[in-house]
Design a protein around this motif. Structure first.
Motif, PDB file in Angstrom:
ATOM      1  N   GLY A 497       0.824  -1.207   0.000  1.00 35.38           N
ATOM      2  CA  GLY A 497       0.000   0.000   0.000  1.00 35.38           C
ATOM      3  C   GLY A 497       0.852   1.247   0.000  1.00 35.38           C
ATOM      4  N   GLY A 498       0.163   2.379  -0.293  1.00 35.99           N
ATOM      5  CA  GLY A 498       0.866   3.659  -0.273  1.00 35.99           C
ATOM      6  C   GLY A 498       1.853   3.831  -1.410  1.00 35.99           C
ATOM      7  N   TRP A 499       1.716   3.063  -2.498  1.00 41.16           N
ATOM      8  CA  TRP A 499       2.701   3.153  -3.582  1.00 41.16           C
ATOM      9  C   TRP A 499       2.507   4.393  -4.452  1.00 41.16           C
ATOM     10  CZ3 TRP A 499      -0.349   2.516  -7.912  1.00 41.16           C
ATOM     11  CH2 TRP A 499      -1.525   1.755  -7.728  1.00 41.16           C
ATOM     12  N   ILE A 500       1.341   5.038  -4.373  1.00 39.62           N
ATOM     13  CA  ILE A 500       1.192   6.316  -5.085  1.00 39.62           C
ATOM     14  C   ILE A 500       1.709   7.424  -4.163  1.00 39.62           C
ATOM     15  CG2 ILE A 500      -0.420   7.954  -6.128  1.00 39.62           C
ATOM     16  CD1 ILE A 500      -2.274   5.574  -6.702  1.00 39.62           C
ATOM     17  N   SER A 501       1.124   7.478  -2.993  1.00 41.31           N
ATOM     18  CA  SER A 501       1.552   8.454  -2.004  1.00 41.31           C
ATOM     19  C   SER A 501       0.969   8.026  -0.663  1.00 41.31           C
ATOM     20  CB  SER A 501       1.035   9.841  -2.404  1.00 41.31           C
ATOM     21  OG  SER A 501       1.106  10.695  -1.286  1.00 41.31           O
ATOM     22  N   PRO A 502       1.775   7.894   0.378  1.00 42.44           N
ATOM     23  CA  PRO A 502       1.255   7.397   1.659  1.00 42.44           C
ATOM     24  C   PRO A 502       0.451   8.463   2.401  1.00 42.44           C
ATOM     25  CG  PRO A 502       3.614   7.786   1.810  1.00 42.44           C
ATOM     26  CD  PRO A 502       3.225   8.118   0.405  1.00 42.44           C
ATOM     27  N   LEU A 503      -0.808   8.681   1.985  1.00 44.85           N
ATOM     28  CA  LEU A 503      -1.623   9.760   2.546  1.00 44.85           C
ATOM     29  C   LEU A 503      -2.367   9.356   3.817  1.00 44.85           C
ATOM     30  CD1 LEU A 503      -3.387  11.506  -0.481  1.00 44.85           C
ATOM     31  CD2 LEU A 503      -1.624  12.427   1.050  1.00 44.85           C
ATOM     32  N   ILE A 504      -2.969   8.134   3.787  1.00 46.05           N
ATOM     33  CA  ILE A 504      -3.849   7.730   4.883  1.00 46.05           C
ATOM     34  C   ILE A 504      -3.179   6.607   5.656  1.00 46.05           C
ATOM     35  CG2 ILE A 504      -6.185   6.944   5.461  1.00 46.05           C
ATOM     36  CD1 ILE A 504      -6.836   7.755   2.438  1.00 46.05           C
TER      37      ILE A 504
END
Lengths: 585, 64
Positions: A497-504
């Protein structure tokens, strides 16, 4: 016996590191005989059913000839793969009694719903597969979308199963990883090729009893060791998990619980989206019911399966909790959960290490056979579902003029290359730690959007093909994007997870998985409903007869004893699961 | 094929094997693992009973 000798020879030639050093038990002649007898019967059943496999209908659907108690036990056994025994004992140790949500919230209601409300359309429409139902209800692209993603999912999850088994045999018995992978899948391949779906189903029932008889004594011995239920409660109270391990609902007001999920996340994420998605639309499960010999038997299939399912926590979760209780007790000299290289508890080894600790030769062979049986049942279910979807929904859809003979041949090829593809996936699976969490993630991508599509398709007339197709596409896409934006505490951005951008950020991988599924379901539902409302209906009431609940004739079951009527039996099972939730509140 | 037959055979065989093995290894060192319970003997009898019940039901159904 030469078969086992050759495994042993290759295994000792392969060597490799053993992570359970010191615990490794010595199997003796009695253990080996138990394993050999099981393998002989499993393959024997495949050969015995060979003569009933003359047409594609027999091979893929068992000619709709199997009694309800058999399909019911096969239904539950098909789910008893890697995630069940190893994963649930691991979760029992890691999360305590909250793990029971996977049964009493995340399984029973959905199974009852499938039997009572959905089976009349599945079985009655004479669809050979879940994707074929989608074609009848919606259109060809919807079916293609589902069959391709389903084919991927079955290969992925049997790959995970295979990896888990090979890894286990390697760790436990020192067998070579690759040899274990080839031999166990070779056996599944042999009996599915010979006897088709009937062979898989019959073996699943044998495997079900193997699993129960092989694992059940563990709960009894371990409970005795920990000083009974009172002893377990006292140990868990004193442990770092504290009260948390002993209540399934009491601390779900927020995310401060072992799973990191509040009650509404459990109810909606697990109890509704994941659970209904898995049990009600996963063809590896539904296929068992489609093989039943009557509508009544088909509807009872998941409900009969729900009865043992409800009791399984006693033999898988309980030993896990005891393992944690014993490990956390500083003065204990007996059993402790093995640790991995970094010193953290290795939860996936809870079940096997307990078996080694408590079982003498004899029972030991039985338990190892049970573990093998569980992996085979899960894998065979995926293989039979894969070969059917591949042959009917992908191959036949592209070559509509192919006859019975060609389909049977293609089904056999599909069985072979499905298993080979799964082996490839097994190597991918070795990157992950908790098997359950990955499975939840995979199901989040595939089943949640599908369930939204079925809910609208089976229970409204309005939902149309355009809505269904775009709902599935956008829903699945949004799950992937959301997965790329969220991560679990402690995980670096990447495949988890978070491979686009670790937002949540979520406290656990498990809570992350729940929310990915919820996003997938909600998006699919909204897109399908919206498009269906603004565009025209594409099927008349006449065309939807038998495919939509309100247009399907009510089932008359005057021939069944009242207690066996799906609605009665289903209601009893459902109430029993509510009572269990209250007892372990 | 009546599925109760193979299931009955498997568990009758296992039952006989474990009961016999349990009786033969009574008081052996390895039962320290299972808290001094001769689990092979106990569980062997349970499986034997289960296996025979399955076989009896299958035979009854076969005659009818």
């Amino acid at each position: 016996m030469h078969f086992l000798d050759s495994i042993l020879f290759l295994a000792s030639a392969g060597g490799g590191a053993v992570s359970l050093e010191g615990l490794k038990p010595d199997l003796n002649f009695i253990d080996w005989s138990i394993l050999a007898i099981y393998l002989a019967f499993v393959i024997g059943i495949g050969f015995a059913l060979k003569k009933y496999n003359n047409s594609a209908e027999d091979f893929f659907l068992s000619g709709r000839s199997i009694p309800g108690w058999v399909t019911g036990l096969a239904f539950i056994s098909a789910n008893l793969g890697a995630q069940e025994l190893i994963g649930m004992a691991a979760s029992g140790a890691e999360y305590g009694i909250m793990t029971s949500h996977f049964y009493w919230v995340g399984a029973i209601p959905a199974m009852v719903f499938l039997g009572i409300f959905m089976m009349p359309m599945y079985y009655g429409s004479k669809a050979k597969s879940v994707p074929e139902y989608l074609k009848m209800r919606y259109n060809e692209p919807t079916r293609v979308f589902n069959s391709v993603s389903f084919a991927f999912m079955t290969v992925a999850s049997s790959g995970i199963s295979m990896h888990a088994l090979a890894d286990l045999l390697h760790a436990l018995l020192g067998w070579n990883y690759y040899v274990s992978l080839f031999v166990t899948s070779g056996i599944v391949l042999a009996y599915v090729l010979k006897g088709g779906l009937s062979s898989a189903i019959y073996n699943e029932v044998l495997q079900f009893f193997m699993i129960v008889f092989g694992i059940a004594p563990l709960a009894y011995i371990a409970l005795k060791d920990v000083g009974g239920w009172e002893g377990l409660v006292a140990k868990l109270h004193a442990s770092p998990q504290g009260q948390g391990a002993l209540h399934s609902w009491a601390q779900t007001g927020g995310t401060e619980n072992p799973m990191g999920v509040p009650w509404y996340g459990i109810l909606f994420g697990l109890g509704f989206v994941l659970s209904f998605g898995y049990w009600c639309t996963n063809f590896a499960e539904v296929q068992r019911a489609l093989a039943a010999n009557s509508m009544g038997a088909a509807r009872r299939t998941p409900i009969i399966g729900a009865i043992p399912k409800m009791l399984f926590p006693a033999i898988v979760i309980l030993p896990g909790m005891i393992a944690y209780g014993l490990t956390s007790d500083a003065v204990a000299t007996g059993y402790t959960i093995p640790t991995n290289a970094s010193g953290a508890l290795n939860y996936n080894q809870v079940l096997p290490s307990m078996i080694f600790h408590y079982f003498p030769n004899g029972l030991l062979g039985l338990a190892i056979t049970a573990l093998m049986a569980s992996f085979m049942s899960g894998m065979a279910a995926n293989v039979t579902a894969f070969n059917t979807v591949w042959t009917y929904d992908i191959y036949k859809a592209m070559n509509p003029d192919k006859g019975d003979r060609d389909l049977l041949t293609m089904g056999k090829y599909a069985t072979v290359f499905g298993i080979i593809a799964a082996m490839g996936f097994a190597l991918v699976a070795s990157n992950y730690n908790n098997i359950m969490s990955i499975l939840q993630l995979v199901f989040g991508f595939v089943n949640a959007p599908l369930f939204a599509t079925f809910l609208l398709g089976m229970f409204t007339r309005r939902s149309n093909a355009m809505g269904a197709f775009w709902g599935l596409v956008v829903g699945t896409g949004s799950a992937m994007i959301f997965h790329g934006l969220c991560f679990a505490t402690g995980n670096a951005p990447g495949v988890k997870g978070g491979w686009i951008s670790p937002l949540i950020e979520y406290p656990k991988e498990m809570s992350q998985g729940f929310w990915v599924a919820i996003v997938a379901f909600s998006t699919t539902f909204a897109v399908n409903a919206l498009i269906s409302c603004i565009s025209r209906r594409d099927k008349t009431d006449e065309e939807l007869k038998g495919l939509v609940y309100s247009l399907t004739p009510k089932q008359v079951e005057d021939n069944d004893p009242w207690i066996l009527r799906p609605v009665v039996l289903g209601t009893i099972v459902f109430i029993a699961s509510i009572i269990l939730n209250i007892i372990f509140w | 094929m009546d599925l109760r037959l193979p299931i009955g055979y498997v568990f009758t065989i296992y039952g006989i094997m474990l009961t016999g093995y349990g009786a033969f290894t009574k008081g052996a060192e390895m039962y320290k693992k299972s808290l001094e319970l001769n689990v092979n003997l106990i569980w062997g009898v349970v499986m034997l009973v289960f296996g025979i019940v399955m076989l009896v039901f299958a035979k009854k159904a076969g005659k009818a």
